[in-house]
Design an enzyme around this catalytic site. Structure first.
Site, short mmCIF file in Angstrom:
data_model
loop_
_atom_site.label_atom_id
_atom_site.label_comp_id
_atom_site.label_asym_id
_atom_site.label_seq_id
_atom_site.Cartn_x
_atom_site.Cartn_y
_atom_site.Cartn_z
N ASP A 81 21.79 -55.96 15.29
CA ASP A 81 22.61 -55.57 16.44
C ASP A 81 22.16 -54.24 17.03
O ASP A 81 21.45 -53.47 16.38
CB ASP A 81 24.09 -55.46 16.03
N GLU A 130 25.85 -53.36 12.10
CA GLU A 130 25.67 -52.03 11.50
C GLU A 130 26.26 -50.96 12.39
O GLU A 130 26.84 -49.99 11.91
CB GLU A 130 24.18 -51.76 11.26
#
Ligand code: ZN
Length: 590
Positions: free
Chosen positions: A180, A247
């Site tokens: 991400d 994350e």
């Protein structure tokens, strides 16, 4: 995570000249003699009084050995697979490979994968679906990885790749990265030099969100393995990859699930070592220093909640709820945590490495650090010098920042409630409980002054008798407190393996020889990475992806803001790092 700012690359082609040492002229010797004389005189005059800086006995330097304070290893290169390693290095230096690598990373940037705060569960919140096209891209870009490694999807979008080794007795190597990226603020799109999801290559840099954080890490790992497979390499030691997908929003859906899967599949302490995003290397003083983070600071958001009677604001009390909260917050800022550099902490080790091996460290600082091995007074002197740099100071201590505030609904109504959130990053030698205790004690006097019934983290502190004017409540705002990470041991052979790999990579990328071109010094992360979920998998966790962070004089590389980009040469060096690491780990015996 945010790597340090500055992206003027350290050169990758020039050979470093050995520093020449001039013998001091007679005039210089005289000046030096005079200075020593003056210093001695000052010290003698101060005898019996409070210690004078710089007057710590030089006897403290006797027996000082740089190698004991910061051991350095030699470059480590593969032995059995040396020919393969050399051939791969040559491939990585070609224009053809550069074109390929740029396309691999650019293609990954062109598939936007933002993660947002407070997302719903996977399968319910449609925003997770962006990872579908990203997985399709990886499958297409890295065919050998996908036909050779065993791929497991965890919680739908988490990716685990297992490359089985021929020797099942060897603990596998674990490499982590996250899929991400931080969302791009739509209001800033026109401020990007090249559109944020263009993956544009301008001949030097690859542009776009994730080009650095952390698609560079993820794609460097996959590019490495695709290249190793093309060379028919078959590992003796297994390699496992774990790629989270949130994350940037705390890893609750991604790394948390991946960690569970890895523990169930492999067990505790099942991996040789873990490398995730984090530190890189940069110029510090007149040397080049690589800083693998061996720890992470802890974290707690403390919510400060005040209530007091409401009513019409035409008959106000001296202090409204908002006024009381404001005084509490002013008191917070007037009493910051006192950072203290302690022996046995990563930042102390880091500074000892600077003193022991890095040229250009100011004489006063170097001397204080060397004496600090034995002298507490010298340690405080060194701390004073080091803390002049704000970022060093912030890494050492527990920090606080008031980041959220809310209160009041109408101009003619007294607010019944007001609250704020104080964000703490907890020092590696402190704890969540220590922070709770200090915050609780800090507000006690004011709570009494305003006659508030005071509850902190579930315990009643003052105002039990029920006559209180209002309430003050401290809580862990979102229940997300995190202890500082366990410190990965730096006297372990695994740390030596990583250090030797860094040296070999740095040298090979610049055609350098010898062990003095780069210094390895342990450091810490100021933020948290997905590794927070992986503590049980191995005690050797290094947040380091060999990113060339340059000399810190250029503009930021745009991580988490506009114009994120990475130098293509720096990306190629990351690939070289991962290939050296995999081949070195393959031959490593404890
Ligand atoms: Zn990151």
């Amino acid at each position: 995570m945010s790597p340090p700012k500055g992206d003027a690359l350290l050169p990758s082609t020039t050979t470093e000249a050995a520093p020449t040492k001039k013998s001091p002229s007679a005039g210089l010797r005289l000046v030096k003699g005079l200075l020593v004389g003056i210093a001695l005189w000052t010290c003698l005059n101060a005898a019996g009084l409070a210690p004078v800086p710089g007057c710590v006995s030089d006897g403290l330097l006797r027996g000082y050995k740089a190698e004991e304070q910061c051991p350095q290893v030699s470059a480590v290169t593969p032995d059995k697979n040396n020919a393969l390693w050399t051939a791969l290095g040559e491939t990585f230096s070609t224009d053809a490979f550069k074109t390929r690598a740029v396309e691999w990373l650019g293609g990954a940037v062109r598939v936007p994968t933002p993660s947002f705060d407070k997302m719903g569960p996977v399968g319910e919140d449609p925003r997770w679906e962006v990872f579908g096209p990203f997985h399709d891209y990886l499958l297409k870009a890295f065919p050998l990885v996908h036909s050779t490694l065993e791929v497991t999807k965890v919680n739908t979008w988490g990716l685990v790749y297992a490359w089985k080794g021929s020797d099942a007795d060897l603990k596998p190597l674990l490499l982590a990265a996250h899929q991400d990226v931080v969302p791009v603020n739509p209001d800033t799109v026109d401020k990007w030099t090249h559109p944020p999801f263009s993956g544009h290559f301008d001949g030097e840099r690859i542009w776009g969100r994730g080009s650095s954080d952390d698609k560079s890490g993820l794609i460097a790992i996959l590019s490495t393995i695709e290249s190793l497979l093309e060379s028919n390499f078959q590992p003796a030691r297994g390699v496992v990859l774990t790629f989270g997908f949130d994350e940037e929003t705390s890893g609750l859906h991604g790394a948390a699930s991946l960690s569970k899967h890895l523990l169930e599949t492999y067990g505790e302490n099942a991996f040789l070592l873990l490398v995730d995003e984090g530190g890189g290397f940069a110029q510090e003083y007149d040397g080049v220093v690589a800083t693998p983070a061996v720890a992470e600071k802890g974290y707690i958001d403390v919510r400060v909640d005040v209530t007091s009677p409401g009513g019409h604001s035409s008959v106000p009390p001296s202090h409204t709820t908002i006024g009381i909260l404001s005084q509490l917050l002013v008191h917070y800022e007037a009493n910051p945590y006192e950072p203290r550099l302690s022996r046995g902490t990563p930042m102390y080790w880091k500074s000892q490495c600077l003193a022991a091996h890095v040229p250009g460290v100011p004489h006063k600082l170097r001397k204080a650090l060397k004496k600090a091995v034995k002298s507490d007074h010298a340690l405080r002197e060194a701390q004073k010098e080091l803390f002049k740099e704000k970022s060093f100071r912030a890494l050492v201590g527990t920090t606080q920042a008031i980041d959220l505030i809310s209160g009041g609904v109408k101009t003619n109504a007294l607010p019944e409630e007001a609250w704020a959130v104080v964000n703490h990053r907890i020092a590696t030698d402190s704890s969540v409980d220590a922070v709770k205790e200090q915050d609780t004690a800090l507000l006690k006097t004011l709570a009494q002054e305003f006659n508030l019934s005071y509850t902190a983290f579930g315990s009643q502190i003052t105002g039990k008798d029920g006559t209180a004017y209002g309430t003050l409540t401290l809580t862990d705002a979102w229940g997300t407190a995190l202890e500082p990470a366990p410190i990965s041991p730096i006297d372990a052979p695994e740390y030596a393996l990583l250090s030797g790999t860094i040296k070999a990579t740095y040298n090979a990328h610049r055609s350098l020889k010898g062990d003095k071109s780069i210094v390895i010094a342990p450091g810490i992360m100021s933020g948290n990475t997905d590794t927070r979920y992986y503590w049980a998998l191995t005690e050797h966790i290094y947040r380091y992806n060999h990113h060339n962070s340059g000399n810190g004089t250029a503009l930021s590389n745009g991580v988490h803001t506009i114009n994120e980009s990475i130098d293509a040469d720096a990306f190629l060096e990351m690939i070289r790092f991962f290939s050296t690491l995999i081949l070195n780990a393959d031959e490593y015996t404890a």
